[in-house]
Write a protein that holds these residues in place. Structure first.
Motif, PDB file in Angstrom:
ATOM      1  N   HIS A   1     -44.501  54.158  75.427  1.00 55.48           N
ATOM      2  CA  HIS A   1     -43.695  55.296  75.838  1.00 55.48           C
ATOM      3  C   HIS A   1     -42.225  55.211  75.449  1.00 55.48           C
ATOM      4  N   VAL A   2     -41.693  53.999  75.280  1.00 52.83           N
ATOM      5  CA  VAL A   2     -40.247  53.896  75.073  1.00 52.83           C
ATOM      6  C   VAL A   2     -39.897  52.975  73.907  1.00 52.83           C
ATOM      7  N   ALA A   3     -40.141  51.665  74.057  1.00 56.95           N
ATOM      8  CA  ALA A   3     -39.699  50.702  73.049  1.00 56.95           C
ATOM      9  C   ALA A   3     -40.541  49.438  73.118  1.00 56.95           C
ATOM     10  N   GLY A   4     -40.593  48.714  72.011  1.00 52.32           N
ATOM     11  CA  GLY A   4     -41.282  47.432  71.986  1.00 52.32           C
ATOM     12  C   GLY A   4     -40.383  46.341  72.541  1.00 52.32           C
ATOM     13  N   LEU A   5     -40.704  45.833  73.727  1.00 52.74           N
ATOM     14  CA  LEU A   5     -39.880  44.819  74.376  1.00 52.74           C
ATOM     15  C   LEU A   5     -40.764  43.750  74.992  1.00 52.74           C
ATOM     16  N   ARG A   6     -40.181  42.588  75.213  1.00 50.75           N
ATOM     17  CA  ARG A   6     -40.851  41.518  75.960  1.00 50.75           C
ATOM     18  C   ARG A   6     -40.008  41.177  77.175  1.00 50.75           C
ATOM     19  N   PHE A   7     -40.696  40.920  78.273  1.00 49.78           N
ATOM     20  CA  PHE A   7     -40.022  40.638  79.531  1.00 49.78           C
ATOM     21  C   PHE A   7     -40.416  39.261  80.054  1.00 49.78           C
ATOM     22  N   ARG A   8     -39.445  38.614  80.728  1.00 51.22           N
ATOM     23  CA  ARG A   8     -39.709  37.341  81.394  1.00 51.22           C
ATOM     24  C   ARG A   8     -39.045  37.393  82.774  1.00 51.22           C
ATOM     25  N   PRO A   9     -39.837  37.547  83.825  1.00 45.44           N
ATOM     26  CA  PRO A   9     -39.259  37.651  85.173  1.00 45.44           C
ATOM     27  C   PRO A   9     -38.529  36.378  85.574  1.00 45.44           C
ATOM     28  N   GLU A  10     -37.463  36.546  86.316  1.00 42.70           N
ATOM     29  CA  GLU A  10     -36.778  35.369  86.851  1.00 42.70           C
ATOM     30  C   GLU A  10     -37.633  34.688  87.913  1.00 42.70           C
ATOM     31  N   ASP A  11     -38.412  35.473  88.650  1.00 45.06           N
ATOM     32  CA  ASP A  11     -39.327  34.931  89.643  1.00 45.06           C
ATOM     33  C   ASP A  11     -40.663  35.659  89.484  1.00 45.06           C
ATOM     34  N   ALA A  12     -41.605  34.998  88.811  1.00 50.56           N
ATOM     35  CA  ALA A  12     -42.888  35.642  88.499  1.00 50.56           C
ATOM     36  C   ALA A  12     -43.656  36.036  89.757  1.00 50.56           C
ATOM     37  N   ASP A  13     -43.519  35.277  90.820  1.00 51.49           N
ATOM     38  CA  ASP A  13     -44.289  35.560  92.040  1.00 51.49           C
ATOM     39  C   ASP A  13     -43.825  36.832  92.747  1.00 51.49           C
ATOM     40  N   SER A  14     -42.534  37.116  92.666  1.00 47.46           N
ATOM     41  CA  SER A  14     -42.000  38.283  93.382  1.00 47.46           C
ATOM     42  C   SER A  14     -41.636  39.434  92.446  1.00 47.46           C
ATOM     43  N   PHE A  15     -41.938  39.292  91.174  1.00 50.52           N
ATOM     44  CA  PHE A  15     -41.547  40.305  90.200  1.00 50.52           C
ATOM     45  C   PHE A  15     -42.189  41.651  90.525  1.00 50.52           C
ATOM     46  N   ALA A  16     -41.372  42.706  90.501  1.00 48.24           N
ATOM     47  CA  ALA A  16     -41.866  44.053  90.799  1.00 48.24           C
ATOM     48  C   ALA A  16     -41.220  45.050  89.850  1.00 48.24           C
ATOM     49  N   PHE A  17     -41.956  46.111  89.542  1.00 52.71           N
ATOM     50  CA  PHE A  17     -41.418  47.168  88.690  1.00 52.71           C
ATOM     51  C   PHE A  17     -42.064  48.496  89.057  1.00 52.71           C
ATOM     52  N   ASN A  18     -41.366  49.564  88.712  1.00 49.72           N
ATOM     53  CA  ASN A  18     -41.866  50.924  88.933  1.00 49.72           C
ATOM     54  C   ASN A  18     -41.321  51.786  87.809  1.00 49.72           C
ATOM     55  N   LEU A  19     -42.195  52.304  86.950  1.00 49.19           N
ATOM     56  CA  LEU A  19     -41.785  53.004  85.735  1.00 49.19           C
ATOM     57  C   LEU A  19     -42.334  54.424  85.699  1.00 49.19           C
ATOM     58  N   SER A  20     -41.587  55.304  85.065  1.00 50.37           N
ATOM     59  CA  SER A  20     -42.091  56.651  84.793  1.00 50.37           C
ATOM     60  C   SER A  20     -41.555  57.093  83.443  1.00 50.37           C
ATOM     61  N   ALA A  21     -42.347  57.890  82.723  1.00 48.01           N
ATOM     62  CA  ALA A  21     -41.940  58.366  81.404  1.00 48.01           C
ATOM     63  C   ALA A  21     -42.504  59.763  81.178  1.00 48.01           C
ATOM     64  N   TYR A  22     -41.675  60.620  80.590  1.00 48.09           N
ATOM     65  CA  TYR A  22     -42.090  61.990  80.300  1.00 48.09           C
ATOM     66  C   TYR A  22     -41.773  62.285  78.841  1.00 48.09           C
ATOM     67  N   PHE A  23     -42.799  62.684  78.074  1.00 44.72           N
ATOM     68  CA  PHE A  23     -42.596  63.042  76.674  1.00 44.72           C
ATOM     69  C   PHE A  23     -42.016  64.448  76.599  1.00 44.72           C
ATOM     70  N   LEU A  24     -40.851  64.560  75.976  1.00 46.70           N
ATOM     71  CA  LEU A  24     -40.188  65.854  75.891  1.00 46.70           C
ATOM     72  C   LEU A  24     -40.628  66.597  74.638  1.00 46.70           C
ATOM     73  N   ASP A  25     -40.355  66.018  73.483  1.00 45.09           N
ATOM     74  CA  ASP A  25     -40.833  66.585  72.222  1.00 45.09           C
ATOM     75  C   ASP A  25     -40.735  65.515  71.148  1.00 45.09           C
ATOM     76  N   GLY A  26     -41.684  65.524  70.204  1.00 46.40           N
ATOM     77  CA  GLY A  26     -41.663  64.538  69.136  1.00 46.40           C
ATOM     78  C   GLY A  26     -41.616  63.129  69.682  1.00 46.40           C
ATOM     79  N   ARG A  27     -40.607  62.367  69.257  1.00 45.79           N
ATOM     80  CA  ARG A  27     -40.451  60.987  69.722  1.00 45.79           C
ATOM     81  C   ARG A  27     -39.375  60.886  70.798  1.00 45.79           C
ATOM     82  N   THR A  28     -39.121  61.952  71.512  1.00 45.57           N
ATOM     83  CA  THR A  28     -38.105  61.965  72.561  1.00 45.57           C
ATOM     84  C   THR A  28     -38.769  61.781  73.919  1.00 45.57           C
TER      85      THR A  28
END
Length: 317
Positions: free
Chosen positions: A25-52
């Protein structure tokens, strides 16, 4: 709207799902949590037009990167714009880390290797197609990273309009194309660092974006009887006359839009089961003159507030 949160997937699969969602949905990235046990995320993505794409992301503390092997694998070269609620650091390849203050904009070209360190943060993101953005703002190609202060000309308008798109998606393909054009024009304004007032008056799509923000603020404050064009103008950092001109281009006035929105709110309240008295509904909708309310209500809906309330009561019996 596409969404993903920590609680959607088993703990052992969370990073894999995170990488896949962000890459799709956005970009090619790699993540490394500072604390893997408590790592949390919440994401949302909306395609507007083309690659936007417009979206939001909430992370607990995490390190991230876009390394060379990902660059070679996906060939991305679009621009990623982010605004964070916390200070953070980003480092482009071969350069020292740069401290980005909360509220500032970063615009990063995905064709460049980078790394970043995020504290617990909420970030807003827009992915811009490189060629389309460069056609409006050629100077964007002068650097892989653009750091723009939150106080720079046009930043509030760009950020506010992107927020509006995240909460209120445009209708249909034509609406998405139009909203996308507004967003690119706003980004070009910020990149060029020009005067927001001058640019908005010269470019119709910037004025249209500003009018949508004005309307959204009016609807949020609809029940305030003291709401005025002057108050809105002060909060938006523009002049009352400019707001009036924006409404005139749509064939109405600030006062007419405000009146009709308040009447629609009152009509909805009158239709509700167990509605309050007509006077209470009128005052709650922002009217401070009951006789004026009754008159304009009948003009708009062809019936008095009392008649609408009585009809709603009969439907409930």
């Amino acid at each position: 709207m596409q969404r993903l949160s920590t609680y959607d997937v088993p703990p052992r699969d969370r990073l894999a799902y995170l990488h896949d969602f962000v890459a799709r949905h956005v970009a090619g990235l790699r993540f490394r949590p500072e604390d893997a046990d408590s790592f949390a995320f919440n994401l949302s993505a909306y395609f507007l037009d083309g690659r936007t794409t417009v979206g939001t992301a909430c992370y607990s503390a995490v390190l991230g990167e876009r390394p060379k092997d990902l660059l070679a694998a996906d060939g991305r070269q679009d621009y990623l714009m982010t605004i964070h609620t916390s200070d953070y650091e980003v480092a482009m390849e071969g350069k020292s880390p740069l401290l980005i203050k909360a509220g500032d904009i970063t615009l990063v070209n995905e064709a460049s290797a980078m790394a970043f360190a995020l504290p617990a943060t909420l970030l807003k993101v827009v992915s811009f197609e490189e060629a389309r953005l460069a056609a409006l703002a050629p100077r964007v190609r002068m650097g892989a990273l653009h750091h723009i202060s939150a106080s720079a000309a046009g930043v509030g308008l760009l950020s506010g309009y992107a927020d509006l798109l995240r909460t209120t998606a445009p209708d249909g393909e034509a609406g998405c194309r139009l909203a996308g054009s507004h967003l690119y024009d706003l980004a070009a304004l910020v990149i060029h660092g020009g005067s927001a007032d001058t640019a908005e008056q010269a470019r119709p799509s910037l004025g249209a974006a500003r009018l949508e923000l004005v309307k959204a603020e009016m609807l949020r404050k609809l029940t305030d009887p003291e709401l005025s064009v002057g108050a809105i103008a002060r909060r938006q950092g523009i002049t009352p006359r400019y707001i009036q001109r924006l409404f005139e281009q749509e064939g109405l006035t600030f006062s007419e839009f405000l009146r009709d929105a308040r009447l629609d709110l009152a009509r909805k309240s009158l239709d509700a089961p167990g509605a309050a008295t007509v006077s209470a509904i009128a005052f709650d909708a922002g009217f401070n003159d009951l006789s004026h309310f009754n008159r304009v209500f009948r003009q708009r809906f062809g019936a008095t507030p009392t008649e609408i309330k009585a009809a709603a009561l009969r439907r409930c019996q």
